[in-house]
Design an enzyme around this catalytic site. Structure first.
Site, PDB file in Angstrom:
ATOM      1  N   LEU A  33       0.827  -1.315  -0.058  1.00  0.00           N
ATOM      2  CA  LEU A  33      -0.020  -0.082   0.172  1.00  0.00           C
ATOM      3  C   LEU A  33       0.910   1.291   0.126  1.00  0.00           C
ATOM      4  O   LEU A  33       2.109   1.328   0.642  1.00  0.00           O
ATOM      5  CB  LEU A  33      -0.846  -0.119   1.135  1.00  0.00           C
ATOM      6  CG  LEU A  33      -1.964  -1.204   1.301  1.00  0.00           C
ATOM      7  CD1 LEU A  33      -2.693  -1.228   2.698  1.00  0.00           C
ATOM      8  CD2 LEU A  33      -2.675  -1.150   0.156  1.00  0.00           C
ATOM      9  N   HIS A  34       0.473   2.034  -0.831  1.00  0.00           N
ATOM     10  CA  HIS A  34       1.224   3.424  -0.805  1.00  0.00           C
ATOM     11  C   HIS A  34       0.177   4.629  -0.789  1.00  0.00           C
ATOM     12  O   HIS A  34      -0.989   4.307  -0.560  1.00  0.00           O
ATOM     13  CB  HIS A  34       1.997   3.691  -2.169  1.00  0.00           C
ATOM     14  CG  HIS A  34       1.188   3.141  -3.456  1.00  0.00           C
ATOM     15  ND1 HIS A  34       0.163   3.875  -3.765  1.00  0.00           N
ATOM     16  CD2 HIS A  34       1.248   2.255  -4.241  1.00  0.00           C
ATOM     17  CE1 HIS A  34      -0.414   3.515  -4.910  1.00  0.00           C
ATOM     18  NE2 HIS A  34       0.181   2.239  -5.210  1.00  0.00           N
ATOM     19  N   HIS A  37      -3.225   4.235  -2.558  1.00  0.00           N
ATOM     20  CA  HIS A  37      -4.308   3.646  -1.965  1.00  0.00           C
ATOM     21  C   HIS A  37      -4.804   4.367  -0.792  1.00  0.00           C
ATOM     22  O   HIS A  37      -6.143   4.219  -0.441  1.00  0.00           O
ATOM     23  CB  HIS A  37      -3.515   2.312  -1.244  1.00  0.00           C
ATOM     24  CG  HIS A  37      -3.093   1.327  -2.379  1.00  0.00           C
ATOM     25  ND1 HIS A  37      -1.878   1.128  -2.331  1.00  0.00           N
ATOM     26  CD2 HIS A  37      -3.722   0.415  -2.960  1.00  0.00           C
ATOM     27  CE1 HIS A  37      -1.793   0.349  -3.362  1.00  0.00           C
ATOM     28  NE2 HIS A  37      -2.863  -0.241  -3.725  1.00  0.00           N
ATOM     29  N   SER A 184       2.386   3.485  -8.285  1.00  0.00           N
ATOM     30  CA  SER A 184       2.241   2.160  -8.340  1.00  0.00           C
ATOM     31  C   SER A 184       3.049   1.435  -7.564  1.00  0.00           C
ATOM     32  O   SER A 184       4.175   1.788  -7.425  1.00  0.00           O
ATOM     33  CB  SER A 184       2.376   2.143  -9.796  1.00  0.00           C
ATOM     34  OG  SER A 184       2.766   0.580  -9.995  1.00  0.00           O
ATOM     35  N   SER A 185       2.491   0.282  -7.144  1.00  0.00           N
ATOM     36  CA  SER A 185       3.395  -0.443  -6.171  1.00  0.00           C
ATOM     37  C   SER A 185       4.565  -0.937  -6.880  1.00  0.00           C
ATOM     38  O   SER A 185       5.556  -1.284  -6.333  1.00  0.00           O
ATOM     39  CB  SER A 185       2.418  -1.910  -5.869  1.00  0.00           C
ATOM     40  OG  SER A 185       1.301  -1.488  -5.173  1.00  0.00           O
TER      41      SER A 185
END
Ligand code: PAF
Length: 276
Positions: A33-34, A37, A184-185
């Site tokens: 999660l970043h 999110h 983006s992950s």
């Protein structure tokens, strides 16, 4: 916050919320999660119970190495959920593909065959299956999805309209770093050097939009942009002008369209888009 690992416990918790008259917002994720999110979480309407799922869904990967290398950080993710007032996190254990009802003859809309659908075989079918599975358990009142994955968002809206008409899909603008990289992950897999080049992706989309609006032809801009991006080690998979409604190619008709890109930096696939 409660963390559950199986479908039955999830279903029981959902029933409990509903019996108390609560409305539910679902935010499906693949973890790692970043900030993007966290913005999705923040868009859940007030007074709804926020339910997050964390599951790297093998059905939506066309390359096993991409699936295996997908960044995972469960403990950190749970801390992030906690800080964001998430009530319930569903983290299925292992591969749950065999629990997902495999319908026969799934006929996805035509727009899923373009762009990422053309390049990543089976990807949208995999997304469709997992999201339909999650929606059928939770039957959420709201569900949040980001516009970075624009084509996915279209598919989710189709899915909700067709099978879950009482679920309202909340569309969330792409969250960017200060130099405009779409979060983006997958960015965590980039070397420092590549990360310092990734700003060129959105910069290119912005320049193309400006030039299009000045009346320049898309094909010429596309050729120049690909040359420029390749010279900075960004390898373009597609760079298209498409209708935002049907995702059909839009040539130089600029009404309701956007520019969509997928590219590789190192071996990491990134996507982005801009509305004209
Ligand atoms: O966008 C994602 O992270 C995934 O595609 C989703 C919607 C969680 C389904 O696995």
């Amino acid at each position: 916050m409660q963390v559950v690992h199986n479908k039955e416990t999830l279903l029981n918790k959902i029933r409990e919320y509903r019996s108390k008259g609560n409305k539910i917002t679902l935010i499906p994720t693949m973890g790692n999660l970043h900030q993007g999110h966290q913005v999705l979480f923040s868009k859940a309407p007030h007074n709804t119970i926020k339910v997050v799922t964390i599951y790297v869904n093998p059905l939506q990967f066309d390359r096993n190495d991409d699936y295996q290398n997908y960044p995972k950080s469960l403990q950190k993710d749970l801390d992030v959920c906690m800080q964001n007032n998430i009530a319930l996190v569903y983290v299925p254990k292992g591969d749950i593909s065999n629990q997902i009802m495999i319908e026969k003859n799934i006929d996805l809309p035509k727009f899923t065959r373009y762009l990422c659908g053309q390049k990543r075989e089976g990807h949208f079918l995999g997304v469709y299956k997992i999201v339909k599975y999650l929606f059928s358990i939770v039957n959420p009142d709201f569900a949040c999805f980001g516009k970075k994955d624009f084509q996915q968002l279209m598919l989710i809206k189709y899915l909700a309209n067709t099978f879950f008409p009482s679920t309202h899909i909340i569309e969330v603008d792409t969250v960017r770093s200060p130099n405009n990289i779409a979060l983006s992950s997958r960015l965590t897999r980039l070397s420092k050097e590549s990360l310092s080049l990734a700003f060129g992706i959105f910069e290119t989309l912005q320049n193309m939009k400006l030039e299009l609006l000045k009346g320049n032809s898309f094909d010429k801009l596309k050729e120049e942009s690909i040359k420029y991006l390749e010279s900075t080690n960004i390898h373009v998979e597609y760079l298209d002008l498409r209708s935002l409604i049907t995702l059909e190619e839009a040539s130089d008709n600029l009404k309701s369209c956007g520019i969509f890109i997928a590219c590789y930096l190192d071996d990491v696939r990134l996507i982005d888009n801009i509305e004209i």
